[in-house]
Each structure stands twice: as C-alpha cells, then as structure tokens.
Design a protein around this motif. Structure first.
Motif, PDB file in Angstrom:
ATOM      1  N   MET A 322       0.820  -1.220   0.000  1.00 11.96           N
ATOM      2  CA  MET A 322       0.000   0.000   0.000  1.00 11.96           C
ATOM      3  C   MET A 322       0.852   1.267   0.000  1.00 11.96           C
ATOM      4  O   MET A 322       0.429   2.316   0.491  1.00 11.96           O
ATOM      5  CB  MET A 322      -0.970   0.006   1.182  1.00 11.96           C
ATOM      6  N   LEU A 323       2.076   1.182  -0.547  1.00  9.30           N
ATOM      7  CA  LEU A 323       2.843   2.398  -0.784  1.00  9.30           C
ATOM      8  C   LEU A 323       2.076   3.219  -1.811  1.00  9.30           C
ATOM      9  O   LEU A 323       1.732   2.731  -2.884  1.00  9.30           O
ATOM     10  CB  LEU A 323       4.232   2.049  -1.304  1.00  9.30           C
ATOM     11  N   SER A 324       1.794   4.477  -1.488  1.00  8.52           N
ATOM     12  CA  SER A 324       0.890   5.296  -2.295  1.00  8.52           C
ATOM     13  C   SER A 324       1.558   6.590  -2.714  1.00  8.52           C
ATOM     14  O   SER A 324       2.485   7.082  -2.056  1.00  8.52           O
ATOM     15  CB  SER A 324      -0.386   5.614  -1.507  1.00  8.52           C
ATOM     16  N   GLN A 325       1.074   7.128  -3.820  1.00 12.51           N
ATOM     17  CA  GLN A 325       1.551   8.418  -4.297  1.00 12.51           C
ATOM     18  C   GLN A 325       0.357   9.350  -4.482  1.00 12.51           C
ATOM     19  O   GLN A 325      -0.768   8.898  -4.700  1.00 12.51           O
ATOM     20  CB  GLN A 325       2.296   8.265  -5.618  1.00 12.51           C
ATOM     21  N   GLY A 326       0.620  10.643  -4.403  1.00  9.94           N
ATOM     22  CA  GLY A 326      -0.489  11.570  -4.584  1.00  9.94           C
ATOM     23  C   GLY A 326      -0.058  13.004  -4.441  1.00  9.94           C
ATOM     24  O   GLY A 326       1.142  13.325  -4.333  1.00  9.94           O
ATOM     25  N   ALA A 327      -1.052  13.882  -4.438  1.00 10.40           N
ATOM     26  CA  ALA A 327      -0.808  15.324  -4.324  1.00 10.40           C
ATOM     27  C   ALA A 327      -1.999  15.951  -3.621  1.00 10.40           C
ATOM     28  O   ALA A 327      -3.145  15.701  -3.985  1.00 10.40           O
ATOM     29  CB  ALA A 327      -0.593  15.950  -5.699  1.00 10.40           C
ATOM     30  N   THR A 328      -1.718  16.751  -2.597  1.00 10.71           N
ATOM     31  CA  THR A 328      -2.750  17.504  -1.880  1.00 10.71           C
ATOM     32  C   THR A 328      -2.493  18.985  -2.148  1.00 10.71           C
ATOM     33  O   THR A 328      -1.391  19.486  -1.894  1.00 10.71           O
ATOM     34  CB  THR A 328      -2.687  17.210  -0.376  1.00 10.71           C
ATOM     35  N   LYS A 329      -3.499  19.688  -2.659  1.00 10.99           N
ATOM     36  CA  LYS A 329      -3.308  21.045  -3.180  1.00 10.99           C
ATOM     37  C   LYS A 329      -4.105  22.049  -2.361  1.00 10.99           C
ATOM     38  O   LYS A 329      -5.212  21.757  -1.893  1.00 10.99           O
ATOM     39  CB  LYS A 329      -3.742  21.081  -4.657  1.00 10.99           C
ATOM     40  N   PHE A 330      -3.525  23.266  -2.216  1.00 11.37           N
ATOM     41  CA  PHE A 330      -4.125  24.314  -1.381  1.00 11.37           C
ATOM     42  C   PHE A 330      -4.080  25.645  -2.105  1.00 11.37           C
ATOM     43  O   PHE A 330      -3.114  25.964  -2.807  1.00 11.37           O
ATOM     44  CB  PHE A 330      -3.360  24.467  -0.059  1.00 11.37           C
ATOM     45  N   ASP A 331      -5.147  26.417  -1.897  1.00 12.22           N
ATOM     46  CA  ASP A 331      -5.167  27.851  -2.235  1.00 12.22           C
ATOM     47  C   ASP A 331      -4.977  28.636  -0.945  1.00 12.22           C
ATOM     48  O   ASP A 331      -5.561  28.290   0.091  1.00 12.22           O
ATOM     49  CB  ASP A 331      -6.512  28.237  -2.868  1.00 12.22           C
ATOM     50  N   ARG A 332      -4.179  29.701  -0.986  1.00 10.89           N
ATOM     51  CA  ARG A 332      -4.006  30.511   0.213  1.00 10.89           C
ATOM     52  C   ARG A 332      -5.276  31.317   0.477  1.00 10.89           C
ATOM     53  O   ARG A 332      -5.761  32.032  -0.406  1.00 10.89           O
ATOM     54  CB  ARG A 332      -2.812  31.450   0.069  1.00 10.89           C
ATOM     55  N   PRO A 333      -5.850  31.203   1.669  1.00 11.77           N
ATOM     56  CA  PRO A 333      -7.099  31.933   1.964  1.00 11.77           C
ATOM     57  C   PRO A 333      -6.856  33.432   2.116  1.00 11.77           C
ATOM     58  O   PRO A 333      -5.763  33.876   2.481  1.00 11.77           O
ATOM     59  CB  PRO A 333      -7.552  31.311   3.287  1.00 11.77           C
ATOM     60  N   GLY A 334      -7.892  34.184   1.828  1.00 15.73           N
ATOM     61  CA  GLY A 334      -7.834  35.636   2.038  1.00 15.73           C
ATOM     62  C   GLY A 334      -7.209  36.406   0.908  1.00 15.73           C
ATOM     63  O   GLY A 334      -7.147  37.640   0.976  1.00 15.73           O
ATOM     64  N   VAL A 335      -6.721  35.747  -0.146  1.00 15.51           N
ATOM     65  CA  VAL A 335      -6.080  36.432  -1.273  1.00 15.51           C
ATOM     66  C   VAL A 335      -7.123  36.576  -2.372  1.00 15.51           C
ATOM     67  O   VAL A 335      -7.613  35.572  -2.909  1.00 15.51           O
ATOM     68  CB  VAL A 335      -4.852  35.656  -1.777  1.00 15.51           C
ATOM     69  N   THR A 336      -7.478  37.794  -2.713  1.00 19.30           N
ATOM     70  CA  THR A 336      -8.520  38.053  -3.710  1.00 19.30           C
ATOM     71  C   THR A 336      -7.951  38.357  -5.091  1.00 19.30           C
ATOM     72  O   THR A 336      -8.628  38.132  -6.093  1.00 19.30           O
ATOM     73  CB  THR A 336      -9.408  39.221  -3.275  1.00 19.30           C
ATOM     74  N   ASP A 337      -6.726  38.871  -5.149  1.00 20.58           N
ATOM     75  CA  ASP A 337      -6.130  39.161  -6.452  1.00 20.58           C
ATOM     76  C   ASP A 337      -5.798  37.848  -7.156  1.00 20.58           C
ATOM     77  O   ASP A 337      -5.063  37.009  -6.620  1.00 20.58           O
ATOM     78  CB  ASP A 337      -4.859  39.986  -6.268  1.00 20.58           C
ATOM     79  N   PRO A 338      -6.330  37.628  -8.361  1.00 21.70           N
ATOM     80  CA  PRO A 338      -6.135  36.330  -9.026  1.00 21.70           C
ATOM     81  C   PRO A 338      -4.681  36.029  -9.341  1.00 21.70           C
ATOM     82  O   PRO A 338      -4.254  34.885  -9.256  1.00 21.70           O
ATOM     83  CB  PRO A 338      -6.983  36.445 -10.294  1.00 21.70           C
ATOM     84  N   VAL A 339      -3.905  37.045  -9.717  1.00 27.92           N
ATOM     85  CA  VAL A 339      -2.499  36.799 -10.042  1.00 27.92           C
ATOM     86  C   VAL A 339      -1.730  36.409  -8.782  1.00 27.92           C
ATOM     87  O   VAL A 339      -0.971  35.439  -8.773  1.00 27.92           O
ATOM     88  CB  VAL A 339      -1.873  38.059 -10.687  1.00 27.92           C
ATOM     89  N   GLU A 340      -1.940  37.142  -7.691  1.00 29.62           N
ATOM     90  CA  GLU A 340      -1.255  36.821  -6.438  1.00 29.62           C
ATOM     91  C   GLU A 340      -1.703  35.468  -5.895  1.00 29.62           C
ATOM     92  O   GLU A 340      -0.900  34.707  -5.349  1.00 29.62           O
ATOM     93  CB  GLU A 340      -1.542  37.912  -5.407  1.00 29.62           C
ATOM     94  N   ARG A 341      -2.995  35.150  -6.073  1.00 29.41           N
ATOM     95  CA  ARG A 341      -3.484  33.865  -5.576  1.00 29.41           C
ATOM     96  C   ARG A 341      -2.804  32.708  -6.292  1.00 29.41           C
ATOM     97  O   ARG A 341      -2.408  31.719  -5.674  1.00 29.41           O
ATOM     98  CB  ARG A 341      -5.004  33.787  -5.776  1.00 29.41           C
ATOM     99  N   ARG A 342      -2.650  32.834  -7.621  1.00 34.40           N
ATOM    100  CA  ARG A 342      -2.010  31.754  -8.381  1.00 34.40           C
ATOM    101  C   ARG A 342      -0.536  31.600  -8.021  1.00 34.40           C
ATOM    102  O   ARG A 342       0.017  30.522  -8.082  1.00 34.40           O
ATOM    103  CB  ARG A 342      -2.154  32.005  -9.887  1.00 34.40           C
ATOM    104  N   GLU A 343       0.092  32.678  -7.639  1.00 32.34           N
ATOM    105  CA  GLU A 343       1.515  32.604  -7.310  1.00 32.34           C
ATOM    106  C   GLU A 343       1.777  31.997  -5.946  1.00 32.34           C
ATOM    107  O   GLU A 343       2.911  31.617  -5.642  1.00 32.34           O
ATOM    108  CB  GLU A 343       2.138  34.014  -7.363  1.00 32.34           C
TER     109      GLU A 343
END
Length: 540
Positions: A322-343
């Motif tokens: 059961m060795l597993s691989q994956g990815a858990t992804k997060f957006d930083r909360p409180g950031v409204t500017d789309p460019v800054e949020r993506r960075e």
C-alpha cells in the motif's frame, strides 16, 4: 433490364441464404470471440484510461496504429458492432426456418415401416405363439411415451412406427434462441445501463446518486444522459481490513448505511456490510466495493495564522505494501487578487507508507496495515494550473507548470505522524492524520435479469441437446405362413431400430426394447428363435 433485375434478386437471395446458414452463424460467433481478444489484452479507454496512456508511452510507434484500428475502444468500434449485428441477423434468419420445420416434424406422423427391416442398423426377429393383435397390443404398452402410429399392411400383417427424442431439437433451438437473448441483453445493457466510480472517505462521509457530477468517473449507456439516475445515498462509516503476514488482503469490508425510496423522505438509514463480490442492491442499482486506500491529512498554517486542512485520497502503487503516491493542493485563503493567488498556491506531493521503512532517506513500505505511517513529500509553491482549463490528475501536478518555472519546489522532507515542515516564508506544513477511503462502483443494468435467464437457458438447452438422442423403432407382426396346425409359432415379429443422430448408447436401449417386444427378455424359449440383423455386430 429484366435480366439484370433477376440477377440482382438472385444475388440477394443467395447472399441471404448464405448469411442465414448455421455455418455462417458459427463462423461469425468465432469471429466475435476472436474480435473480443484485443479488448481483453489491450487496455480500453472506457475502463482504464491511465493504462491506455501508459501503453502510448511504452509503444509510441505501435499505439497510434492500434488507435486508428479502434483497438483501444474495441467494444464500441464499428467493426465489432458489424460482427455483432451480422451474428444477430444470421442467428435469427436460420433459427426461424428451423423452428417452423421442427414444428412440422412434431405434428407429422412417424414415417412408415420400411419394407425390409433387415437393412436397419439394429434388427432382431423372432416367432411367437401370440396372435398379431396380442403382439401389437403388447408393443403399444411397451412403447408408451413414444410418438407412434399403427398401420395395417394387408394379409393380416400390422406394424407400428415409433419415434422419440424430439426434445433434442427443442434443446438445440432453445440454446440458440437463448444465445440471441444473451446478445440482446448485453446490447440492452450497453444502451440503457450506466456505471460510475466514486471514492468516499471511510469516516462518515456520504455519497448520493443524484447526478453525474457526484462521480469521479461515469460511463453512461448510449441512451443515458445522466439526468434520471435512480436516487439513493450511501454513508461509509468505517473500513475493516485484515491482512495476511505476506501483506495480501484476506478480506476487507465497509461498514455503511444507505437510504433509498421512502427512506430518503423520512431520513432513515439502514445498515449494511459491503464486501467484495457481495454488492448492495438498492433502487435498481448495485453498489460494489472495488478498492481501498489511504488519504494522508495535511494542515497548512500561513504566517498570518490562517489554516487549511486537506484530506485527499492517494493512489496505491503496490497492493501488498500500500505504498501510495499523490498530491494535496491548497489555495491561500484571504487572497482576492487572481495573479497573487495563483503565485501562492501550494501542493504537497510524494509518497505515503502505512508502515514506514527507510533506506537512508528513501521511504518505502513493508506492510499494508497502518502501523507506522510516514510520508516523503515535496512542497511546491506557485501556479498549480488549476485555472488553465486543462484537466489534471488529482494524484499529481501539472508538470508543464514546473517546466515553465511557474511552480517551484520549496521543501523536501520525510515526515512521521505529527511532524511538520517550516517553509522559508514561515508557512508550516504538518502531517497530522490518515484516513481510509473506499472506491465504490455503482452499476445499473436493467437487462441483467434477462442476461441471467438467457445464460441459464443456454446451459439448459445445451444439456438437453447433448443428453437426448433422436431415435426410431419399428415393430412388424406377420402371420407365420409356415406354422402348421397346432404349432405355437403363430406370428413372425420383426423389430428394427435407427438412431437419427448418433448410435452411441442406442444399441443397449434397442436390445432391451427388442427383448421385451419379442418376448425373449427372460431368455430364449423353445418356441422362439432370434436372428441378428445385418448391423447387429455394431450393436456393441
């Protein structure tokens, strides 16, 4: 013009006769089985898209050629459907005339007694002290259950023609009609059925069959648009797994609750233990337990104190560890500017081991049970490409973003449960839990009972056609012209037999019948003499 029309009609008639022959049906059945082989040997898009992608990576020259031939979508290809339809037409076209012919034979009287019974493959004769009427009466009694007809042949001679084994052809027809029913059932399932896959956390999370958007993958039938699915809900409370010492799963079962029909309106949950090959049947659908795995839980705490917790299933790479691989992804909360949020998006990728084993800093798993969990993770920061409109796997990140430098690695670490990483900007990533997940498959096939009945009928028809033999027997009683006054040899009795299909086993049956009909069952009497026919040697 008339000649050309006649030639065209003759061509069509001959083509139809060739298509509807049993030989053509058998050839098409063989071709259908042969055409299905690529579907079993080559990964199919409808079932295993990742396997298809892997095949393209391993065979970059061969895969495009196979793709043009439809080898990755065999069962929905034009050539497979053509064989399927031609087989269907051929079976129907040859079965209907055979059914009509068998009905006429069933209604017809048995054929007349041959003039010379000695030519039959099975033949015996004897003289009897009974009269012709007595012999015929005894024959009718002995042949009860046979289809028979008695005829007067003149000069005091009489005969009986009897036949048995008509159910053999009935079984043969049942087998082929059931095969047609099986084809119809499979085709109907593809038209009106659907199948969906969904991962549900085994921590009280629920899933409702309310629409295609609730599934991770969904394969509808050709006439299914996904708007009228059978409504029901499933809640997975726990997953119980028992492993053997070598890491093989002995069993795993999901403790769940479900509701459908009036239970949805009354909010009533009913318990059920879902096991492999023991599906939950509700609302006309079947819910299967097809897989399980682990979902590591990560909590990200940003420098301003805001936090997010991510719990996403990771993909098992080895079922025995059961060795597993994956990815858990997060957006930083409180950031409204789309460019800054993506960075400032974060991704935690890597490996998870339920029972950790380290060779230096290299993580592996030595047992599938959750005994000593650990992760080896890379923390990536930047643009994850979630807004690009391109689909991406939940088990990894968009590598094009890494290649463009828009997503960069900012940390790499091995973590045990409760340990954390502090990034360069003060953000903390903590590995703080593990949950089980189950993979559920929801299947709907309204033709499944039809397929089951057809399959049973196929087996039954085959057994009947193989076990019953078509055979005929004739009995003729003739006054003995050589019998003198007071002689006991009043009647000459002849018995002939013929197996319509094969003679295996009929010799013994005929010998018993002949002994009863000739009155020699208890041994040869002084008043009777038995003579073998021309084919008696083959009776054994």
């Amino acid at each position: 013009m008339l000649t050309q029309l006649k030639a065209l009609l003759a061509l069509l008639r001959n083509t139809w006769r060739g298509l509807t022959s049993m030989r053509t049906a058998l050839v098409l059945l063989f071709l259908l089985a042969l055409a299905a082989l690529p579907g079993a040997l080559i990964p199919q898009r409808s079932v295993n898209q990742s396997g298809v992608d892997d095949y393209f990576n391993k065979h970059p020259e061969l895969a495009p050629v196979l793709d043009k031939l439809g080898m990755f979508e065999v069962f929905s290809s034009v050539w497979f459907a053509a064989i399927y339809v031609l087989l269907f037409i051929s079976l129907i076209g040859c079965l209907l005339p055979r059914t009509a012919e068998h009905y006429r034979q069933w209604r017809a009287k048995p054929v007349r007694t041959p003039r010379n019974l000695r030519r039959m493959p099975h033949y015996e004769t004897a003289t009897s002290d009974r009269s012709v009427d007595d012999v015929m009466s005894a024959a009718r009694t002995r042949l009860k259950g046979w289809r028979l007809v008695e005829r007067d042949e003149g000069d005091g001679a009489r005969s009986i023609s009897a036949e048995r084994g008509y159910l053999r052809e009935v079984g043969n027809l049942l087998f082929h009609f059931a095969l047609v029913g099986l084809l119809v059932g499979v085709a109907g399932g593809k038209l009106y059925g659907y199948e969906g896959q969904v991962v549900v956390m085994a921590n009280g999370s629920s899933f409702c069959n309310a629409g295609t958007y609730n599934f991770d993958s969904f394969r509808p039938g050709l006439s299914v648009d996904g708007t009228k699915l059978n409504p029901f809900c499933v809640r997975v409370n726990d997953l119980d797994v028992d492993y053997l010492p070598n890491g093989q799963a002995e069993y795993y079962r999901a403790d769940l609750e479900y509701q459908s029909g009036e239970d949805l309106e009354n909010d009533v949950w009913r318990p059920y233990q879902l096991e492999v090959n023991h599906p939950l049947r509700t609302a006309g659908d079947r819910v299967y337990l097809t897989g399980n795995g682990y979902a590591p839980q990560f909590t990200v705490i940003w420098p301003d104190g805001q936090r997010r917790t991510g719990l996403v299933q990771w993909q098992p790479m080895n079922p025995n560890t059961m060795l597993s691989q994956g990815a858990t992804k997060f957006d930083r909360p409180g950031v409204t500017d789309p460019v800054e949020r993506r960075e400032q998006q974060l991704a935690i990728t890597g490996l998870f081991a339920p029972t950790a084993s380290f060779e230096g800093s290299l993580l592996s798993s030595q047992y599938p049970g959750l005994e000593d969990p650990a992760v080896a993770v890379d923390v990536l920061r930047g643009d994850l490409g979630l807004d690009s409109g391109r689909p991406q796997s939940i088990f990894g990140v968009d590598q094009s973003m890494v290649e463009q430098g828009r997503l960069k690695q900012v940390a790499r670490e091995n973590l045990r449960l409760g340990e954390e990483i502090r990034l360069d900007d003060g953000t903390v990533v903590r590995f703080d839990g593990v949950e089980r997940w189950v993979n559920l498959q929801v299947s709907h096939d309204p033709f499944q009972p039809w397929v089951l009945v057809s399959a049973i009928a196929v087996i039954s028809g085959l057994m009947v056609s193989l076990s019953i033999k078509r055979r005929r027997i004739w009995v003729r009683a003739v006054p003995n012209p050589e019998a003198g006054a007071g002689s006991g040899e009043r009647t000459v009795v002849e018995v002939g037999g013929l197996a319509r299909t094969d003679q295996a086993g009929y010799g013994e049956e005929f010998a018993r019948l002949a002994a009863d009909l000739l009155g020699t069952a208890g041994g040869e009497s002084p008043q009777s003499r038995v003579a073998a026919g021309t084919a008696r040697e083959g009776k054994n």
